[in-house]
Design a protein around this motif. Structure first.
Motif, PDB file in Angstrom:
ATOM      1  N   PRO A  79       0.823  -1.213   0.000  1.00 47.07           N
ATOM      2  CA  PRO A  79       0.000   0.000   0.000  1.00 47.07           C
ATOM      3  C   PRO A  79       0.859   1.265   0.000  1.00 47.07           C
ATOM      4  O   PRO A  79       2.048   1.236   0.329  1.00 47.07           O
ATOM      5  CB  PRO A  79      -0.811  -0.107   1.300  1.00 47.07           C
ATOM      6  CG  PRO A  79      -0.027  -1.031   2.160  1.00 47.07           C
ATOM      7  CD  PRO A  79       0.743  -1.932   1.267  1.00 47.07           C
ATOM      8  N   THR A  80       0.248   2.364  -0.395  1.00 51.55           N
ATOM      9  CA  THR A  80       0.924   3.663  -0.404  1.00 51.55           C
ATOM     10  C   THR A  80       1.299   4.077   1.007  1.00 51.55           C
ATOM     11  O   THR A  80       2.370   4.634   1.237  1.00 51.55           O
ATOM     12  CB  THR A  80       0.004   4.730  -1.028  1.00 51.55           C
ATOM     13  OG1 THR A  80      -0.376   4.296  -2.339  1.00 51.55           O
ATOM     14  CG2 THR A  80       0.693   6.066  -1.122  1.00 51.55           C
ATOM     15  N   ILE A  81       0.430   3.787   1.942  1.00 52.54           N
ATOM     16  CA  ILE A  81       0.674   4.122   3.348  1.00 52.54           C
ATOM     17  C   ILE A  81       1.426   2.952   3.977  1.00 52.54           C
ATOM     18  O   ILE A  81       0.923   1.829   3.996  1.00 52.54           O
ATOM     19  CB  ILE A  81      -0.645   4.399   4.081  1.00 52.54           C
ATOM     20  CG1 ILE A  81      -1.394   5.545   3.391  1.00 52.54           C
ATOM     21  CG2 ILE A  81      -0.408   4.711   5.544  1.00 52.54           C
ATOM     22  CD1 ILE A  81      -2.802   5.735   3.841  1.00 52.54           C
ATOM     23  N   PRO A  82       2.631   3.188   4.483  1.00 55.66           N
ATOM     24  CA  PRO A  82       3.444   2.082   5.026  1.00 55.66           C
ATOM     25  C   PRO A  82       2.784   1.375   6.214  1.00 55.66           C
ATOM     26  O   PRO A  82       2.064   1.996   7.004  1.00 55.66           O
ATOM     27  CB  PRO A  82       4.732   2.776   5.479  1.00 55.66           C
ATOM     28  CG  PRO A  82       4.743   4.097   4.816  1.00 55.66           C
ATOM     29  CD  PRO A  82       3.323   4.469   4.550  1.00 55.66           C
ATOM     30  N   ASP A  83       3.060   0.078   6.302  1.00 54.70           N
ATOM     31  CA  ASP A  83       2.504  -0.726   7.396  1.00 54.70           C
ATOM     32  C   ASP A  83       2.886  -0.157   8.763  1.00 54.70           C
ATOM     33  O   ASP A  83       2.064  -0.148   9.685  1.00 54.70           O
ATOM     34  CB  ASP A  83       3.002  -2.172   7.303  1.00 54.70           C
ATOM     35  CG  ASP A  83       2.455  -2.907   6.092  1.00 54.70           C
ATOM     36  OD1 ASP A  83       1.460  -2.443   5.514  1.00 54.70           O
ATOM     37  OD2 ASP A  83       3.042  -3.950   5.738  1.00 54.70           O
ATOM     38  N   GLU A  84       4.114   0.318   8.891  1.00 55.03           N
ATOM     39  CA  GLU A  84       4.589   0.842  10.173  1.00 55.03           C
ATOM     40  C   GLU A  84       3.773   2.061  10.616  1.00 55.03           C
ATOM     41  O   GLU A  84       3.481   2.226  11.799  1.00 55.03           O
ATOM     42  CB  GLU A  84       6.074   1.224  10.096  1.00 55.03           C
ATOM     43  CG  GLU A  84       7.005   0.058   9.879  1.00 55.03           C
ATOM     44  CD  GLU A  84       7.065  -0.414   8.417  1.00 55.03           C
ATOM     45  OE1 GLU A  84       6.594   0.326   7.523  1.00 55.03           O
ATOM     46  OE2 GLU A  84       7.563  -1.525   8.190  1.00 55.03           O
ATOM     47  N   ASP A  98      -1.769  -9.414  12.654  1.00 47.45           N
ATOM     48  CA  ASP A  98      -2.101  -9.849  11.290  1.00 47.45           C
ATOM     49  C   ASP A  98      -1.812  -8.735  10.283  1.00 47.45           C
ATOM     50  O   ASP A  98      -2.452  -7.686  10.298  1.00 47.45           O
ATOM     51  CB  ASP A  98      -3.573 -10.251  11.225  1.00 47.45           C
ATOM     52  CG  ASP A  98      -3.928 -10.977   9.943  1.00 47.45           C
ATOM     53  OD1 ASP A  98      -3.059 -11.088   9.046  1.00 47.45           O
ATOM     54  OD2 ASP A  98      -5.083 -11.438   9.839  1.00 47.45           O
ATOM     55  N   VAL A  99      -0.851  -8.964   9.409  1.00 43.35           N
ATOM     56  CA  VAL A  99      -0.440  -7.962   8.415  1.00 43.35           C
ATOM     57  C   VAL A  99      -1.578  -7.675   7.445  1.00 43.35           C
ATOM     58  O   VAL A  99      -1.727  -6.551   6.966  1.00 43.35           O
ATOM     59  CB  VAL A  99       0.817  -8.455   7.649  1.00 43.35           C
ATOM     60  CG1 VAL A  99       1.197  -7.519   6.536  1.00 43.35           C
ATOM     61  CG2 VAL A  99       1.962  -8.648   8.603  1.00 43.35           C
ATOM     62  N   ARG A 100      -2.400  -8.678   7.178  1.00 40.99           N
ATOM     63  CA  ARG A 100      -3.511  -8.482   6.239  1.00 40.99           C
ATOM     64  C   ARG A 100      -4.473  -7.416   6.753  1.00 40.99           C
ATOM     65  O   ARG A 100      -4.949  -6.578   5.979  1.00 40.99           O
ATOM     66  CB  ARG A 100      -4.255  -9.786   6.013  1.00 40.99           C
ATOM     67  CG  ARG A 100      -3.397 -10.851   5.350  1.00 40.99           C
ATOM     68  CD  ARG A 100      -4.121 -12.158   5.274  1.00 40.99           C
ATOM     69  NE  ARG A 100      -4.533 -12.569   6.627  1.00 40.99           N
ATOM     70  CZ  ARG A 100      -5.309 -13.590   6.880  1.00 40.99           C
ATOM     71  NH1 ARG A 100      -5.762 -14.342   5.898  1.00 40.99           N
ATOM     72  NH2 ARG A 100      -5.627 -13.903   8.114  1.00 40.99           N
ATOM     73  N   LEU A 101      -4.755  -7.423   8.032  1.00 40.54           N
ATOM     74  CA  LEU A 101      -5.654  -6.428   8.607  1.00 40.54           C
ATOM     75  C   LEU A 101      -5.021  -5.036   8.584  1.00 40.54           C
ATOM     76  O   LEU A 101      -5.693  -4.047   8.287  1.00 40.54           O
ATOM     77  CB  LEU A 101      -6.051  -6.813  10.032  1.00 40.54           C
ATOM     78  CG  LEU A 101      -7.114  -5.930  10.676  1.00 40.54           C
ATOM     79  CD1 LEU A 101      -8.393  -5.960   9.862  1.00 40.54           C
ATOM     80  CD2 LEU A 101      -7.391  -6.389  12.083  1.00 40.54           C
ATOM     81  N   ILE A 102      -3.729  -4.972   8.858  1.00 40.58           N
ATOM     82  CA  ILE A 102      -3.010  -3.693   8.801  1.00 40.58           C
ATOM     83  C   ILE A 102      -3.099  -3.122   7.387  1.00 40.58           C
ATOM     84  O   ILE A 102      -3.376  -1.929   7.192  1.00 40.58           O
ATOM     85  CB  ILE A 102      -1.522  -3.886   9.200  1.00 40.58           C
ATOM     86  CG1 ILE A 102      -1.395  -4.463  10.607  1.00 40.58           C
ATOM     87  CG2 ILE A 102      -0.738  -2.597   9.040  1.00 40.58           C
ATOM     88  CD1 ILE A 102      -1.915  -3.594  11.714  1.00 40.58           C
ATOM     89  N   VAL A 104      -6.595  -1.777   6.538  1.00 40.60           N
ATOM     90  CA  VAL A 104      -6.769  -0.420   7.074  1.00 40.60           C
ATOM     91  C   VAL A 104      -6.026   0.587   6.195  1.00 40.60           C
ATOM     92  O   VAL A 104      -6.534   1.673   5.908  1.00 40.60           O
ATOM     93  CB  VAL A 104      -6.297  -0.342   8.546  1.00 40.60           C
ATOM     94  CG1 VAL A 104      -6.278   1.097   9.041  1.00 40.60           C
ATOM     95  CG2 VAL A 104      -7.185  -1.194   9.434  1.00 40.60           C
ATOM     96  N   ALA A 105      -4.834   0.230   5.715  1.00 43.56           N
ATOM     97  CA  ALA A 105      -4.059   1.114   4.843  1.00 43.56           C
ATOM     98  C   ALA A 105      -4.796   1.375   3.533  1.00 43.56           C
ATOM     99  O   ALA A 105      -4.836   2.508   3.044  1.00 43.56           O
ATOM    100  CB  ALA A 105      -2.684   0.523   4.573  1.00 43.56           C
ATOM    101  N   VAL A 106      -5.396   0.335   2.966  1.00 46.38           N
ATOM    102  CA  VAL A 106      -6.146   0.491   1.710  1.00 46.38           C
ATOM    103  C   VAL A 106      -7.374   1.370   1.933  1.00 46.38           C
ATOM    104  O   VAL A 106      -7.681   2.245   1.120  1.00 46.38           O
ATOM    105  CB  VAL A 106      -6.538  -0.889   1.136  1.00 46.38           C
ATOM    106  CG1 VAL A 106      -7.532  -0.756   0.002  1.00 46.38           C
ATOM    107  CG2 VAL A 106      -5.306  -1.628   0.671  1.00 46.38           C
ATOM    108  N   ALA A 107      -8.078   1.157   3.032  1.00 44.82           N
ATOM    109  CA  ALA A 107      -9.251   1.978   3.338  1.00 44.82           C
ATOM    110  C   ALA A 107      -8.854   3.438   3.549  1.00 44.82           C
ATOM    111  O   ALA A 107      -9.539   4.353   3.093  1.00 44.82           O
ATOM    112  CB  ALA A 107      -9.965   1.433   4.576  1.00 44.82           C
TER     113      ALA A 107
END
Length: 138
Positions: free
Chosen positions: A32-37, A52-56, A59-62
């Motif tokens: 995603p454009t917005i970093p996981d961190e 769970d990285v998928r949930l993170i 949220v980044a995609v949303a």
């Protein structure tokens, strides 16, 4: 419900579950454009912990979609405002076709999504403060 309707409802739920599983699996390969961190930081700051990285990434995609929609709406506000200014100044030819997004445009766009932005008034020493000297009208 008869047996046929129950079977269709069960198949619909199975299709939804499969589509959701496929979507969550695809998030593992997506950057995603917005970093996981950054997402993890703000989720932790609000009291939410999730390994769970998928949930993170969900949220980044949303968040990315929200920011994109707000920016698009702000651009439309800006274009409408600048079109109104051009109509008011019909006697002058406008050579400068730059789009200048203001805080006012952004505030109006955010207000449509229920976000109220309060910002302090900005006072400049002169009307040309902050303008590139090469683009000043004389």
């Amino acid at each position: 419900m008869n047996q046929n309707q129950q079977q269709q409802a069960s198949d619909g739920r199975h299709d939804d579950d499969a589509a959701l599983s496929d979507f969550l699996a695809s998030l593992m390969d997506y950057t995603p454009t917005i970093p996981d961190e950054l997402v993890e930081h703000y989720l932790a700051k609000s009291g939410f912990q999730c390994p769970d990285v998928r949930l993170i990434r969900l949220v980044a995609v949303a968040t990315q979609k929200f920011v994109s929609e707000v920016a698009s709406d702000a651009l439309q506000q800006c274009k409408a405002r600048q079109a109104a200014v051009v109509k008011d100044k019909r006697d002058k030819q406008q050579k400068d076709k730059r789009i200048i997004l203001t805080m006012e445009d952004l505030s109006r766009s955010l207000r449509e999504y229920g976000v109220n932005v309060k910002h302090q008034d900005y006072f400049a020493d002169s009307p040309s403060t902050g303008v590139d000297p090469a683009s000043r009208d004389e």
